[in-house]
Design a protein around this motif. Structure first.
Motif, mmCIF file in Angstrom:
data_model
loop_
_atom_site.group_PDB
_atom_site.id
_atom_site.type_symbol
_atom_site.label_atom_id
_atom_site.label_comp_id
_atom_site.label_asym_id
_atom_site.label_seq_id
_atom_site.Cartn_x
_atom_site.Cartn_y
_atom_site.Cartn_z
ATOM 1 N N SER A 127 -32.663 29.057 36.864
ATOM 2 C CA SER A 127 -31.407 29.697 37.268
ATOM 3 C C SER A 127 -30.773 30.447 36.105
ATOM 4 O O SER A 127 -30.097 31.461 36.314
ATOM 5 C CB SER A 127 -30.435 28.649 37.820
ATOM 6 N N THR B 106 -29.675 34.348 36.152
ATOM 7 C CA THR B 106 -28.317 34.779 35.812
ATOM 8 C C THR B 106 -28.337 35.863 34.746
ATOM 9 O O THR B 106 -27.621 36.873 34.842
ATOM 10 C CB THR B 106 -27.478 33.587 35.322
ATOM 11 N N GLU C 101 -25.203 31.430 48.331
ATOM 12 C CA GLU C 101 -24.694 32.244 47.215
ATOM 13 C C GLU C 101 -25.775 32.464 46.165
ATOM 14 O O GLU C 101 -25.948 33.570 45.639
ATOM 15 C CB GLU C 101 -23.477 31.576 46.584
ATOM 16 N N GLN C 102 -26.522 31.397 45.847
ATOM 17 C CA GLN C 102 -27.597 31.515 44.868
ATOM 18 C C GLN C 102 -28.732 32.377 45.419
ATOM 19 O O GLN C 102 -29.331 33.165 44.685
ATOM 20 C CB GLN C 102 -28.130 30.127 44.501
ATOM 21 N N ARG D 179 -27.975 36.072 45.097
ATOM 22 C CA ARG D 179 -28.180 36.567 43.731
ATOM 23 C C ARG D 179 -29.659 36.725 43.436
ATOM 24 O O ARG D 179 -30.092 37.725 42.859
ATOM 25 C CB ARG D 179 -27.534 35.615 42.729
#
Length: 204
Positions: A12, A16, A157-158, A161
């Motif tokens: 993750s 990001t 939400e993840q 992305r």
């Protein structure tokens, strides 16, 4: 959190970082630390992993004043300064393999798409395959089917992305390969495990 596919962005934190660089290029390590909350050494390690995969490029800042120039990091988009040597080599190799396969296994539909478009598709399928995706390309509809989505169970939400990052990577590969084909977006689906990416021909 371990994730299948795209091993370079299997954490993750790297997702990001890459999302941040896709959103706004030319970031310093200090800025990425502020953005992610990670230690500078950890950010450096992640950036090196992404650069080795051809997804990030670095450039030295041009300064007109005293002081050590900073290193600025950007997502590899395939355009000019954001072109990755690793990605260029991979694209050339994929095109050569694709041309060889088409000579060895001629298809009745061969020649339906221009060579530059076929080379873009070669590069895209190669990159997706290296990431663990079994991509099915419909050359007539210009779609790439990645169903079942390996990330369907991730928090919405993840997942949003991560999808954005993947689409950015796909566009970067197509741009690096050269040609009119680009990512148009994902086709809407009620089933989160369904993932079909729509491509489109963009005028020169």
């Amino acid at each position: 959190m371990a994730r299948p596919g795209y091993s370079a962005i299997s954490s993750s934190s790297r997702v990001t970082i890459l999302h941040t660089l896709q959103d706004r290029p030319e970031r310093t390590i200090a800025e990425l630390c502020d953005e992610t909350g990670l230690h500078a050494n950890t950010v450096r390690e992640h950036l090196q992993r992404l650069a080795d995969a051809g997804y990030v490029v670095a450039a030295t800042e041009h300064r007109t004043t005293r002081g050590r120039p900073r290193v600025l990091y950007s997502a590899a988009t395939g355009e000019d300064a954001a072109s990755s040597a690793v990605a260029r080599d991979r694209v050339r190799a994929a095109a050569a393999r694709g041309d060889l396969m088409r000579r060895v296994l001629p298809d009745s539909d061969a020649g339906a798409l221009p060579d530059d478009v076929m080379h873009q598709l070669d590069a895209l399928v190669d990159d997706l395959g290296a990431g663990g995706f079994d991509a099915v390309v419909d050359e007539d509809a210009l779609t790439v089917d990645l169903t079942p989505c390996a990330y369907a169970a991730i928090e919405p939400e993840q997942r949003e992305r991560l999808c954005s990052v993947h689409l950015g990577l796909m566009q970067g590969v197509l741009t690096e390969a050269g040609g009119p084909l680009g990512v148009d977006g994902m086709l809407p689906a009620c089933d989160p495990s369904q993932c079909i990416v729509q491509l489109a021909m963009h005028p020169a």
